[in-house]
Design an enzyme around this catalytic site. Structure first.
Site, PDB file in Angstrom:
ATOM      1  N   HIS A 187     -29.430  20.519  21.767  1.00 29.84           N
ATOM      2  CA  HIS A 187     -29.520  21.917  22.043  1.00 29.84           C
ATOM      3  C   HIS A 187     -30.929  22.066  22.779  1.00 29.84           C
ATOM      4  O   HIS A 187     -31.802  21.422  22.575  1.00 29.84           O
ATOM      5  CB  HIS A 187     -29.974  22.692  20.708  1.00 29.84           C
ATOM      6  CG  HIS A 187     -28.644  22.947  19.622  1.00 29.84           C
ATOM      7  ND1 HIS A 187     -28.931  23.156  18.439  1.00 29.84           N
ATOM      8  CD2 HIS A 187     -27.271  22.810  20.106  1.00 29.84           C
ATOM      9  CE1 HIS A 187     -27.503  23.403  17.891  1.00 29.84           C
ATOM     10  NE2 HIS A 187     -26.696  23.183  19.041  1.00 29.84           N
ATOM     11  N   ARG A 220     -19.748  17.172  20.550  1.00 23.17           N
ATOM     12  CA  ARG A 220     -18.929  18.106  21.020  1.00 23.17           C
ATOM     13  C   ARG A 220     -17.635  17.524  21.371  1.00 23.17           C
ATOM     14  O   ARG A 220     -17.538  16.456  21.724  1.00 23.17           O
ATOM     15  CB  ARG A 220     -19.490  18.770  22.102  1.00 23.17           C
ATOM     16  CG  ARG A 220     -20.607  19.604  21.689  1.00 23.17           C
ATOM     17  CD  ARG A 220     -21.201  20.304  23.011  1.00 23.17           C
ATOM     18  NE  ARG A 220     -22.337  20.889  23.237  1.00 23.17           N
ATOM     19  CZ  ARG A 220     -23.537  20.385  23.327  1.00 23.17           C
ATOM     20  NH1 ARG A 220     -23.744  19.260  23.641  1.00 23.17           N
ATOM     21  NH2 ARG A 220     -24.720  21.363  23.056  1.00 23.17           N
TER      22      ARG A 220
END
Length: 316
Positions: A285, A158
């Site tokens: 995740h 990210r």
């Protein structure tokens, strides 16, 4: 547009939203249109607003959906109608109105909006971006930008994880680091969960190339791995700006942003391995359901290949 509402109760409710709730003009306009639609639908039967029942609301929702309204627009209609009847139920007696037996919208729900597929580059486009030598004002900035691309696409980081990287491990909140000997990026992701991401040879080479010239830009006391030309930590917005520029330099047909490279990392990895659990771990995740969107991307890719190449997919 369904016109302008004229029913006195509706007008009083809109005044309540305007003066007491202080809704923005744009929101008020949307609510007024939604309530005008309710009024028109009831008048067409004909039916008083006080006599509207849940089956009427469901029928009107089905008609609106058939007329082209999507889930978000339907949800806005229901929200406006539900709020109106709730207000009427609370304030009807003070306005000299009979009490409402029920809120006819209370149990009605709009259909769920489909979750849009994340946009990803093709493999060729991602490789072209990674192989593009960034055009920058300083050779060190070119090395830095190339390293940004390699870590975003080669590691699936990210953008916040990327700019949070430091030169070495420390106790700073949100800090991550790269272990060149172990070929691993250690990052702090969402929910303050740490994870380790393996890095391939191109990413490691890009990190080493950047480290070789980082000292030309960085301030002596700056712990950040990635710095600006002024020597301070690079921001997420600056990464987005640089990535868009590099995508243009590479001649890509779409604007490139950091999350697009993360999506590309995941979809390309899944296409090659088919290992959804591994992709989940690499992306960090918490739920496998979040990662499952890439199975849809993978199928979409396979369907495109089939349509383009299989003899039975050709139209006669």
């Amino acid at each position: 547009m369904a016109g302008t509402p004229s029913e006195p109760r509706v007008l009083r409710y809109l005044d309540h939203l305007r003066h007491e709730k202080r809704l923005a003009d744009r929101t008020l306009t949307a609510y007024a249109d939604a309530l005008a639609r309710l009024q028109s639908a009831a008048e067409a039967l004909p039916l008083a607003l006080a006599d509207v029942q849940p089956h009427h609301v469901r029928r009107w929702m089905a008609e609106a959906h058939a007329g082209g309204l999507g889930p978000r627009s339907l949800a806005l209609l229901l929200s406006a109608w539900r709020g109106f009847y709730a207000w009427w139920g609370r304030h009807g007696r003070t306005l000299g109105e009979p009490a409402l037996a029920q809120n006819p919208v209370q149990g009605v729900r709009a259909p769920k909006a489909g979750r849009p597929l994340p946009k990803a580059l093709s493999v060729d486009q991602a490789v072209a971006l990674a192989e593009q030598v960034p055009d920058a004002l300083h050779p060190a900035l070119s090395a830095r930008d190339g390293c940004l691309v390699e870590l975003l696409y080669g590691g699936g980081l990210r953008v916040a994880e990327l700019v949070g990287l430091d030169l070495r491990p420390n106790d700073r909140a949100g800090a991550g680091w790269i272990d060149l000997d172990d070929a691993t990026a250690h990052v702090l992701g969402k929910g303050r969960k740490r994870r380790s991401v393996p890095l391939g040879p191109p990413a490691l080479a890009a990190v080493r190339a950047w480290l070789a010239c980082r000292g030309e830009l960085a301030r002596p006391d700056e712990p950040a791995l990635f710095v600006t030309r002024h020597g301070t930590r690079l921001s997420t917005s600056q990464v987005r700006t640089r990535l868009r520029a590099i995508g243009q330099q590479a001649g890509l047909p779409v604007p490139v942003h950091p999350h697009m490279l993360r999506h590309s990392f995941a979809s390309h990895l899944l296409q090659s391995s088919g290992d959804l659990r591994a992709v989940q771990e690499l992306l960090g995740h918490a739920s496998i359901r979040t990662t499952q969107v890439y199975t849809r991307l993978d199928f979409q890719h396979l369907a495109q290949v089939y349509d383009a190449a299989h003899p039975r997919a050709k139209k006669k």
